[in-house]
Design a protein around this motif. Structure first.
Motif, PDB file in Angstrom:
ATOM      1  N   LYS A  70      23.911  -8.773  -0.421  1.00  0.00           N
ATOM      2  CA  LYS A  70      23.504 -10.176  -0.524  1.00  0.00           C
ATOM      3  C   LYS A  70      23.456 -10.797   0.870  1.00  0.00           C
ATOM      4  CE  LYS A  70      24.616 -12.589  -4.073  1.00  0.00           C
ATOM      5  NZ  LYS A  70      25.324 -13.370  -5.118  1.00  0.00           N
ATOM      6  N   ILE A  84      23.269 -14.605   2.510  1.00  0.00           N
ATOM      7  CA  ILE A  84      23.417 -16.029   2.205  1.00  0.00           C
ATOM      8  C   ILE A  84      23.085 -16.830   3.458  1.00  0.00           C
ATOM      9  CG2 ILE A  84      25.003 -17.854   1.488  1.00  0.00           C
ATOM     10  CD1 ILE A  84      26.634 -15.692   0.033  1.00  0.00           C
ATOM     11  N   GLU A  85      22.103 -17.701   3.350  1.00  0.00           N
ATOM     12  CA  GLU A  85      21.768 -18.573   4.473  1.00  0.00           C
ATOM     13  C   GLU A  85      22.735 -19.749   4.475  1.00  0.00           C
ATOM     14  OE1 GLU A  85      18.121 -21.434   5.105  1.00  0.00           O
ATOM     15  OE2 GLU A  85      17.559 -19.395   5.723  1.00  0.00           O
ATOM     16  N   VAL A  86      23.460 -19.895   5.564  1.00  0.00           N
ATOM     17  CA  VAL A  86      24.506 -20.912   5.650  1.00  0.00           C
ATOM     18  C   VAL A  86      23.998 -22.067   6.510  1.00  0.00           C
ATOM     19  CG1 VAL A  86      26.907 -21.349   6.273  1.00  0.00           C
ATOM     20  CG2 VAL A  86      26.218 -19.078   5.496  1.00  0.00           C
ATOM     21  N   ASP A 106      23.458 -16.708   9.060  1.00  0.00           N
ATOM     22  CA  ASP A 106      23.483 -15.870   7.858  1.00  0.00           C
ATOM     23  C   ASP A 106      24.855 -15.252   7.664  1.00  0.00           C
ATOM     24  OD1 ASP A 106      20.861 -16.331   7.177  1.00  0.00           O
ATOM     25  OD2 ASP A 106      20.090 -14.422   7.922  1.00  0.00           O
ATOM     26  N   TRP A 107      25.261 -15.200   6.409  1.00  0.00           N
ATOM     27  CA  TRP A 107      26.359 -14.333   6.003  1.00  0.00           C
ATOM     28  C   TRP A 107      25.718 -13.169   5.254  1.00  0.00           C
ATOM     29  CZ3 TRP A 107      30.143 -18.380   3.410  1.00  0.00           C
ATOM     30  CH2 TRP A 107      30.738 -19.155   4.405  1.00  0.00           C
ATOM     31  N   SER A 144      30.504 -12.962  -4.724  1.00  0.00           N
ATOM     32  CA  SER A 144      30.609 -14.387  -5.040  1.00  0.00           C
ATOM     33  C   SER A 144      32.034 -14.893  -4.864  1.00  0.00           C
ATOM     34  CB  SER A 144      30.132 -14.641  -6.477  1.00  0.00           C
ATOM     35  OG  SER A 144      28.772 -14.320  -6.619  1.00  0.00           O
ATOM     36  N   ALA A 154      32.622 -15.055  -1.059  1.00  0.00           N
ATOM     37  CA  ALA A 154      31.832 -16.129  -0.447  1.00  0.00           C
ATOM     38  C   ALA A 154      32.420 -17.498  -0.774  1.00  0.00           C
ATOM     39  CB  ALA A 154      30.385 -16.039  -0.920  1.00  0.00           C
ATOM     40  N   ASN A 194      33.580 -20.070   2.002  1.00  0.00           N
ATOM     41  CA  ASN A 194      33.023 -21.414   2.001  1.00  0.00           C
ATOM     42  C   ASN A 194      34.126 -22.450   2.203  1.00  0.00           C
ATOM     43  OD1 ASN A 194      30.889 -23.459   1.345  1.00  0.00           O
ATOM     44  ND2 ASN A 194      32.259 -23.826  -0.397  1.00  0.00           N
TER      45      ASN A 194
END
Length: 549
Positions: free
Chosen positions: A140, A142-144, A159-160, A184, A187, A191
Motif C-alpha cells: 500500500k 499512502i499519500e500523506v 508518501d508512506w 491499516s 498506519a 497517523n
C-alpha cells in the motif's frame, strides 16, 4: 533430496520395484513383474519397450519414493493408468520446462512506481506448496498531506509506502487477516504519532522511538483483537457458527514482515514478527553488492529469543524444547496461535463449549508467544542502487542472504545489458548496472564463521544434496526479479530438479519445499507522474490487479 534420472525408460526402471508402466497409443496399460524376476528381465524389457515405443512420443515422469524422487520417461500421449505403483510410490507426469515456467509465473506481479519519492519498482511472486497456500502479502502507498507529515524540502506531500509478507501456519486464515488489516492498524498508529508531533512546537517530526512504538502498537493491538476480543464476541454470541468464523484467525497463526518507507526521511523501517526475513542489497565501490540482514529470524532456536523466553518464564525448562516453544511451535513471535496465549481456563472453556483443541501439557504461564515485532531502521541510499528482498522462510531455506542479493545483482546486470533501444527506454536499470564480472554472482561473500546472529542456514541445500558451485547453479530467464529468485532457489540450471519440485502436488511437496512469497523493492529516482502502473512483461498475463495506492 535426490532427483535421480533413469538411464532407460521409466517402464523399465520401475520393473525393479515391481511395477511396469507403458503406454500403447492413447490407451494406458500397466504390466507387473515380481522384483525377483526384474534383474533377469531387465535387458529383454529394455529392447521390447524400445521396439514397442518406436515412433511414439515420449514425456518425462516423476516417481515419488520415501525421501527420494526419480525421473524417467513414458511413451504415448494418454494418461498414466494409475498414479501409485505396487510399492506405494506415486507416479506423476512431470511438468515440461515450459509448463514449469508457466507455473512459476502464474502469480507474478511487477509495478512501476512513478511517485518521484525514492521507489522505482517492486516485484512480487507467490508459489504454493500447501493447498491452499498459507502465505499472503500486501502492499500500500499512502499519500500523506503536508499538514500531517511535515516535509522539509518544500514538497506539498510525502508518501508512506508499505510492503508486507505473511507466512501462515496451521491454515491460511491468519495470514489473510493480516493482508486485510495489518497495514491499516499500523498506519492508524502512525497517523496519531505524526499528528501529536505536529502539535508539539518542540518536535515538528516524531522521534524515532515514537515511530517504532507506533508500529509495535499496531501489531499488538491487531493481535489482541484476533486472540482475545474474538473470545469475548464468541461468549456473547453463544453460537458455534459465529465461533467458527471469529476464532479461525486465532486458532491458526502467521508470521509477519512489514516494511515502512517514509519518503520524507528516506528511512526504511522493517518490523519482523516471526521467521520471515528482509535483506538489503547495496552496491560497493568495486561494483559488487553487499547483503545486510534487516531482520532476525525469531524462533525457539534463536539464542536471543530462547534467552528472552527463559527470563520471562523462570522455572519452566520446557518453555523451549528442541528449538520449539513448549516443544511445538517454531516461531517465537507470531499472530494468532492462541493456544500459546490463552489462559488454561480460556482453553478449557472453549474446548468444552466449541471445538478448540487441548493445549500443551507444559502450558503454565501464558502468553509464550507475542506478536510484538523487532523494528530496525535503515537509511536508504538510492544513489548506491539500494534494493530490499523480503521473503517468507521458504526462500531462506533454499538460498543464503548473499546468494539472494547476488542473484538480484545478476538479474539487474542482465536486464540493463539486454541491449538496444529497449534497455535505453528502461533507464532506471542503467544506474544499477555493475562492473563486476558476469561469470560470477556480483556479491561480497561473508568470511567463514561470520554468520549473523539469528540467521539460519539454508537447510534445503543439504536435504537436496546441492553440490554444484554458484556459477553452475544459476540462470537468468525471467523479467520479474522475484520470479528469478524463486526459479534459482528451486533448481536454476538443473531443469530436472526445478520441474520435479514444481510437479509435486500438496501434501507431497511439503517434504521438499514450503510456500514461497518473495518481494523485491528497488529504490531510486523516478519521474513524478503520480502513477503506479503494472509492468506487463513481468506480470502474469491474467493479472488485473490494481495498484496499491
Amino acid at each position: 533430496m535426490q532427483v535421480r534420472a533413469f538411464s532407460s525408460a521409466l517402464a523399465v526402471a520401475a520393473v525393479a520395484s515391481g511395477a511396469y508402466y507403458a503406454l500403447s497409443g492413447t490407451q494406458p496399460v500397466a504390466q507387473f513383474a515380481s522384483p525377483a524376476a526384474a534383474e533377469q528381465s531387465r535387458s529383454a524389457s529394455s529392447s521390447s519397450v524400445a521396439d514397442a515405443d518406436a515412433g511414439e512420443s515420449t514425456r518425462r515422469a516423476l516417481v515419488v519414493d520415501q525421501g527420494s524422487l526419480y525421473t524417467g520417461t513414458v511413451t504415448g500421449s494418454g494418461p498414466l493408468s494409475k498414479d501409485t505403483d505396487d510399492s506405494g510410490r506415486k507416479v506423476l507426469e512431470m511438468l515440461t520446462p515450459e509448463q514449469a515456467t508457466a507455473k512459476l509465473r502464474k502469480n507474478e506481479e511487477s509495478w512501476s512506481v512513478g511517485r518521484g519519492q525514492g521507489v522505482v519498482r517492486y516485484d512480487v511472486v507467490q508459489i504454493p506448496s500447501n493447498d491452499p497456500i498459507e502465505d499472503d502479502h500486501a502492499e500500500k502507498i499512502i499519500e500523506v498531506p503536508q499538514n500531517l507529515a511535515a516535509t522539509d524540502n518544500g514538497a506539498s506531500a510525502s508518501d508512506w509506502m508499505f510492503w508486507g509478507v505473511f507466512d501462515g501456519h496451521s491454515g491460511w486464515v491468519t495470514s489473510a487477516k493480516l493482508r486485510q488489516t495489518l497495514i491499516s492498524f499500523v498506519a492508524r498508529e502512525l497517523n496519531s504519532t505524526y499528528r501529536s508531533a505536529l502539535e508539539d512546537p518542540s518536535l515538528h517530526f516524531p522521534t524515532p522511538e515514537s515511530i517504532d512504538k507506533a508500529i509495535k502498537t499496531g501489531f499488538v493491538r491487531l493481535d489482541h483483537e484476533i486472540v482475545h476480543e474474538s473470545v469475548q464476541k464468541v461468549k456473547k454470541d453463544q453460537s458455534k457458527v459465529a465461533a467458527a468464523e471469529l476464532l479461525a484467525p486465532a486458532l491458526s497463526g502467521s508470521c509477519a514482515l512489514l516494511s515502512f518507507y517514509d519518503s520524507r526521511s528516506k528511512l526504511l523501517r522493517v518490523a519482523c514478527t516471526g521467521d520471515s526475513r528482509a535483506v538489503l542489497g547495496r552496491r560497493g565501490a568495486n561494483g559488487k553488492w553487499t547483503a545486510t540482514p534487516l531482520s532476525e529470524d525469531q524462533t525457539g532456536g534463536t539464542a536471543s529469543e530462547e534467552a528472552r523466553l527463559r527470563r520471562e518464564h523462570p522455572g519452566e525448562p520446557n518453555v523451549v524444547r528442541n528449538g520449539r516453544i513448549l516443544g511445538g511451535l517454531e516461531p517465537s513471535r507470531a499472530f494468532g496461535d492462541a493456544y500459546y496465549k490463552w489462559s488454561q481456563q480460556t482453553n478449557q472453556e472453549l474446548k468444552k463449549s466449541y471445538f478448540a483443541r487441548t493445549p500443551s501439557n507444559h502450558l503454565k504461564t501464558p502468553p509464550y508467544v507475542t506478536a510484538e515485532p523487532i523494528v530496525t531502521t535503515t537509511k536508504v541510499e538510492p544513489e548506491r542502487g539500494d534494493f530490499v528482498v523480503m521473503a517468507t522462510d521458504g526462500l531462506w531455506e533454499m538460498l543464503t542472504n548473499e546468494e539472494v542479493i547476488g542473484l538480484v545483482g545478476q538479474w539487474l546486470d542482465t536486464q540493463a545489458g539486454a541491449g538496444g533501444q529497449k534497455a535505453q527506454a528502461q533507464s532506471w536499470l542503467q544506474s544499477w548496472r555493475s562492473s563486476a564480472s558476469g561469470q560470477t554472482l556480483p556479491v561480497e561473500h561473508k568470511v567463514a564463521g561470520t554468520d549473523g546472529t539469528g540467521q539460519r542456514a539454508p537447510i534445503r541445500q543439504e536435504q537436496w544434496g546441492t553440490k554444484t558451485s554458484l556459477n553452475e547453479r544459476f540462470v537468468v530467464e525471467d523479467k520479474n526479479a522475484a520470479t528469478h529468485l524463486v526459479r534459482n532457489a528451486l533448481g536454476g540450471k538443473d531443469q530436472d530438479q526445478l520441474s520435479a519440485l514444481l510437479t509435486l502436488p500438496s501434501p507431497f511437496s511439503r517434504r521438499y519445499r514450503d510456500d514461497l512469497t518473495v518481494e523485491v523493492i528497488f529504490f531510486g529516482d523516478s519521474p513524478a507522474t503520480g502513477n503506479v502502473t503494472l509492468n506487463r512483461e513481468a506480470s502474469a498475463a491474467a493479472s488485473e490487479a490494481k495498484p496499491k495506492l
